[in-house]
Design an enzyme around this catalytic site. Structure first.
Site, PDB file in Angstrom:
ATOM      1  N   ILE A 138       0.843  -1.208   0.000  1.00 24.73           N
ATOM      2  CA  ILE A 138       0.000   0.000   0.000  1.00 24.73           C
ATOM      3  C   ILE A 138       0.877   1.257   0.000  1.00 24.73           C
ATOM      4  CG2 ILE A 138      -1.800   1.277   1.244  1.00 24.73           C
ATOM      5  CD1 ILE A 138      -2.889  -1.448   2.208  1.00 24.73           C
ATOM      6  N   ASP A 152      11.166   2.798   5.695  1.00 26.88           N
ATOM      7  CA  ASP A 152      10.839   1.370   5.724  1.00 26.88           C
ATOM      8  C   ASP A 152      12.078   0.634   6.230  1.00 26.88           C
ATOM      9  OD1 ASP A 152      10.131  -1.408   4.854  1.00 26.88           O
ATOM     10  OD2 ASP A 152       8.509  -0.372   3.818  1.00 26.88           O
ATOM     11  N   GLY A 184       8.977  -5.130   2.978  1.00 24.35           N
ATOM     12  CA  GLY A 184       8.895  -4.306   1.771  1.00 24.35           C
ATOM     13  C   GLY A 184      10.057  -4.582   0.823  1.00 24.35           C
ATOM     14  N   ILE A 204      10.554   2.142  12.618  1.00 27.86           N
ATOM     15  CA  ILE A 204       9.664   3.055  13.368  1.00 27.86           C
ATOM     16  C   ILE A 204       9.806   2.869  14.881  1.00 27.86           C
ATOM     17  CG2 ILE A 204       7.934   3.459  11.567  1.00 27.86           C
ATOM     18  CD1 ILE A 204       6.185   1.283  12.960  1.00 27.86           C
ATOM     19  N   TYR A 264      -2.598  -9.525  16.127  1.00 32.21           N
ATOM     20  CA  TYR A 264      -2.559  -8.437  15.136  1.00 32.21           C
ATOM     21  C   TYR A 264      -3.726  -7.472  15.348  1.00 32.21           C
ATOM     22  CZ  TYR A 264      -3.278  -6.234  10.532  1.00 32.21           C
ATOM     23  OH  TYR A 264      -3.487  -5.331   9.508  1.00 32.21           O
ATOM     24  N   LYS A 296      -3.954  -3.336  16.313  1.00 31.40           N
ATOM     25  CA  LYS A 296      -4.609  -2.314  15.476  1.00 31.40           C
ATOM     26  C   LYS A 296      -5.641  -1.536  16.300  1.00 31.40           C
ATOM     27  CE  LYS A 296      -2.466  -2.711  11.587  1.00 31.40           C
ATOM     28  NZ  LYS A 296      -1.738  -1.612  10.981  1.00 31.40           N
TER      29      LYS A 296
HETATM   30  N1  LIG Z   1      -3.272  -5.242   2.684  1.00 34.86           N
HETATM   31  C1  LIG Z   1      -4.402  -5.336   3.365  1.00 34.86           C
HETATM   32  O1  LIG Z   1      -5.347  -6.005   2.955  1.00 34.86           O
HETATM   33  C2  LIG Z   1      -4.582  -4.606   4.674  1.00 34.86           C
HETATM   34  C3  LIG Z   1      -5.807  -4.738   5.352  1.00 34.86           C
HETATM   35  C4  LIG Z   1      -5.959  -4.068   6.559  1.00 34.86           C
HETATM   36  C5  LIG Z   1      -4.937  -3.273   7.051  1.00 34.86           C
HETATM   37  N2  LIG Z   1      -3.760  -3.188   6.387  1.00 34.86           N
HETATM   38  C6  LIG Z   1      -2.704  -2.348   6.943  1.00 34.86           C
HETATM   39  O2  LIG Z   1      -2.214  -1.483   5.929  1.00 34.86           O
HETATM   40  C7  LIG Z   1      -0.830  -1.234   6.135  1.00 34.86           C
HETATM   41  C8  LIG Z   1      -0.031  -1.550   4.869  1.00 34.86           C
HETATM   42  O3  LIG Z   1      -0.214  -2.935   4.576  1.00 34.86           O
HETATM   43  P1  LIG Z   1       0.442  -3.635   3.308  1.00 34.86           P
HETATM   44  O4  LIG Z   1      -0.539  -4.620   2.815  1.00 34.86           O
HETATM   45  O5  LIG Z   1       1.001  -2.612   2.393  1.00 34.86           O
HETATM   46  O6  LIG Z   1       1.615  -4.453   4.012  1.00 34.86           O
HETATM   47  P2  LIG Z   1       3.146  -4.644   3.596  1.00 34.86           P
HETATM   48  O7  LIG Z   1       3.678  -5.716   4.485  1.00 34.86           O
HETATM   49  O8  LIG Z   1       3.288  -4.784   2.122  1.00 34.86           O
HETATM   50  O9  LIG Z   1       3.787  -3.252   4.023  1.00 34.86           O
HETATM   51  C9  LIG Z   1       4.191  -2.964   5.338  1.00 34.86           C
HETATM   52  C10 LIG Z   1       5.557  -2.321   5.244  1.00 34.86           C
HETATM   53  O10 LIG Z   1       5.980  -1.961   6.574  1.00 34.86           O
HETATM   54  C11 LIG Z   1       7.368  -2.221   6.658  1.00 34.86           C
HETATM   55  N3  LIG Z   1       7.721  -2.391   8.074  1.00 34.86           N
HETATM   56  C12 LIG Z   1       7.434  -3.441   8.879  1.00 34.86           C
HETATM   57  N4  LIG Z   1       7.938  -3.247  10.112  1.00 34.86           N
HETATM   58  C13 LIG Z   1       8.546  -2.025  10.065  1.00 34.86           C
HETATM   59  C14 LIG Z   1       9.260  -1.279  11.029  1.00 34.86           C
HETATM   60  N5  LIG Z   1       9.430  -1.746  12.274  1.00 34.86           N
HETATM   61  N6  LIG Z   1       9.772  -0.080  10.678  1.00 34.86           N
HETATM   62  C15 LIG Z   1       9.624   0.397   9.398  1.00 34.86           C
HETATM   63  N7  LIG Z   1       8.960  -0.286   8.446  1.00 34.86           N
HETATM   64  C16 LIG Z   1       8.427  -1.479   8.782  1.00 34.86           C
HETATM   65  C17 LIG Z   1       7.577  -3.493   5.842  1.00 34.86           C
HETATM   66  O11 LIG Z   1       8.926  -3.681   5.459  1.00 34.86           O
HETATM   67  C18 LIG Z   1       6.632  -3.249   4.679  1.00 34.86           C
HETATM   68  O12 LIG Z   1       7.287  -2.607   3.611  1.00 34.86           O
HETATM   69  C19 LIG Z   1      -0.421  -2.082   7.340  1.00 34.86           C
HETATM   70  O13 LIG Z   1      -0.464  -1.263   8.492  1.00 34.86           O
HETATM   71  C20 LIG Z   1      -1.504  -3.129   7.419  1.00 34.86           C
HETATM   72  O14 LIG Z   1      -1.673  -3.638   8.719  1.00 34.86           O
HETATM   73  C21 LIG Z   1      -3.554  -3.833   5.197  1.00 34.86           C
END
Ligand SMILES: NC(=O)c1ccc[n+]([C@@H]2O[C@H](COP(=O)([O-])OP(=O)(O)OC[C@H]3O[C@@H](n4cnc5c(N)ncnc54)[C@H](O)[C@@H]3O)[C@@H](O)[C@H]2O)c1
Length: 323
Positions: A17, A36, A41, A62, A149, A153
């Site tokens: 996202i 990141d 990622g 973070i 999880y 949230k």
């Molecule tokens: N994809 C979905 O369907 C969905 C649904 C509900 C909520 N979300 C939320 O949306 C957000 C983005 O999700 P996504 O699908 O892109 O996931 P993703 O795993 O592709 O992206 C998350 C990113 O966060 C980075 N990350 C993890 N821990 C970190 C840290 N400690 N410091 C810095 N970076 C860190 C990862 O390297 C990754 O690039 C998340 O918060 C997720 O919980 C996603």
């Protein structure tokens, strides 16, 4: 406030996202600072952004407060996407999930407070509702998390509200319902659509955990990006909003649709036992976000799937005949 004049921070910028959001923000003319730790990622997702003079990437975590304070220079808006994102992994490693999602988010909020950030938009999840039978899910109904999880949230949403009420920070939490689209990873813990597409390409049957009557409100990434920008440009604060397509589809119907669209119906479907922590039905009431942000989803699940499949075939030079 128009996004094109803003300096924005995107956490989790190399993820699914975060990277899609970044490309859109850069196209609109915003300056984007992305962070990141590359836990999940991929730099490949930032190929376009890294060629843009209005983009800076910082590898970091973070959970590292000093790192955040160094990065936070004249940031107007934060899109907080970084997280420990896998529900099954959170069941195996609750402490890691807690550390990244809660401690990391609290760090970010504290840095935002110290540096006078205008607004923070938090990526929450429909997982906070748990398995309560009420459908569709509306924002004020009980939230009963059934995975570590989801607990994280829900806690972060509370922190967003508290930082709004106590410190006057402008916050919005967006409860995403199953997002899908380009750059979603085909890994054991990613969204089912990406996993199934990976299997279709390898000519393997699609696997459903349970009987396939589970339903989800699959939301196309372009609508999720649209609503993030609406939230950034809106003055309302402290809101928690459902973000979905507003229409459910069962996993069985989705699997059949994917097989039909890719002309691979012969691959068929395998049914495996249900997984712990998985929610049975999830479908969003999106009337609040329609009212507050004037959000209108532009993609049905079938339109989103076609757009995604076309992107995928072009990007990876895959020869699928999309119906
Ligand atoms: N994809 C979905 O369907 C969905 C649904 C509900 C909520 N979300 C939320 O949306 C957000 C983005 O999700 P996504 O699908 O892109 O996931 P993703 O795993 O592709 O992206 C998350 C990113 O966060 C980075 N990350 C993890 N821990 C970190 C840290 N400690 N410091 C810095 N970076 C860190 C990862 O390297 C990754 O690039 C998340 O918060 C997720 O919980 C996603």
């Amino acid at each position: 406030m128009k996004i094109e004049d803003k300096r924005v921070l995107v956490t989790g910028v190399a993820g699914f996202i975060g990277s899609n959001l970044t490309d859109k923000l850069l196209n609109l003319g915003a300056t984007v600072i992305g962070i990141d730790n590359l836990f999940n990622g991929r730099l490949e997702n930032l190929a376009e952004a890294l060629n843009n003079k209005n983009f800076q990437f910082h590898k970091g975590d973070i959970r590292d407060f000093n790192f955040l304070l160094d990065i936070f220079k004249d940031i107007d808006i934060i899109f907080h996407e970084a997280a420990f994102t896998s529900v099954p992994q959170s069941v195996k490693m609750p402490e890691s999930c807690n550390d990244v999602n809660i401690n990391g988010t609290l760090n970010l909020l504290n840095a935002a407070r110290k540096r006078d950030v205008e607004k923070i938009i938090f990526a929450s999840s429909s997982a906070v509702y748990g398995d309560t039978p009420t459908l569709p899910k509306h924002e004020n109904m009980p939230r009963i998390p059934i995975s570590p999880y989801a607990v994280t949230k829900l806690t972060c949403e509370s922190y967003m509200e508290v930082f709004h009420q106590v410190y006057g920070l402008n916050t919005t939490s967006l409860r995403y319902f199953n997002v899908f689209g380009p750059r979603q990873q085909d890994s054991p813990y990613s969204g089912v659509i990406a996993i199934w597409l990976g299997r279709i390409i390898k000519n393997k049957s699609l696997i459903i955990f349970g009987d396939g009557n589970n339903s989800r409100d699959f939301t196309y990434i372009k609508d999720v990006i649209q609503v993030n920008i609406l939230a950034a440009e809106n003055k309302s604060s402290g809101a928690i909003l459902n973000i979905g397509a507003g229409s459910p589809i069962t996993l069985l119907d989705l699997a059949k649709l994917m097989l039909k669209l890719t002309n691979k119906e012969e691959l068929g479907i395998i049914f495996d036992p249900p997984r712990p922590g998985d929610i049975i039905h999830s479908y969003a009431d999106i009337s609040k976000v329609k009212e507050i942000l004037k959000f209108q989803p532009k993609y049905t699940q079938e339109q989103g799937l076609r757009d995604y499949l076309e992107w995928y075939c072009k990007k990876y030079e895959v020869n699928l005949k999309i119906k």
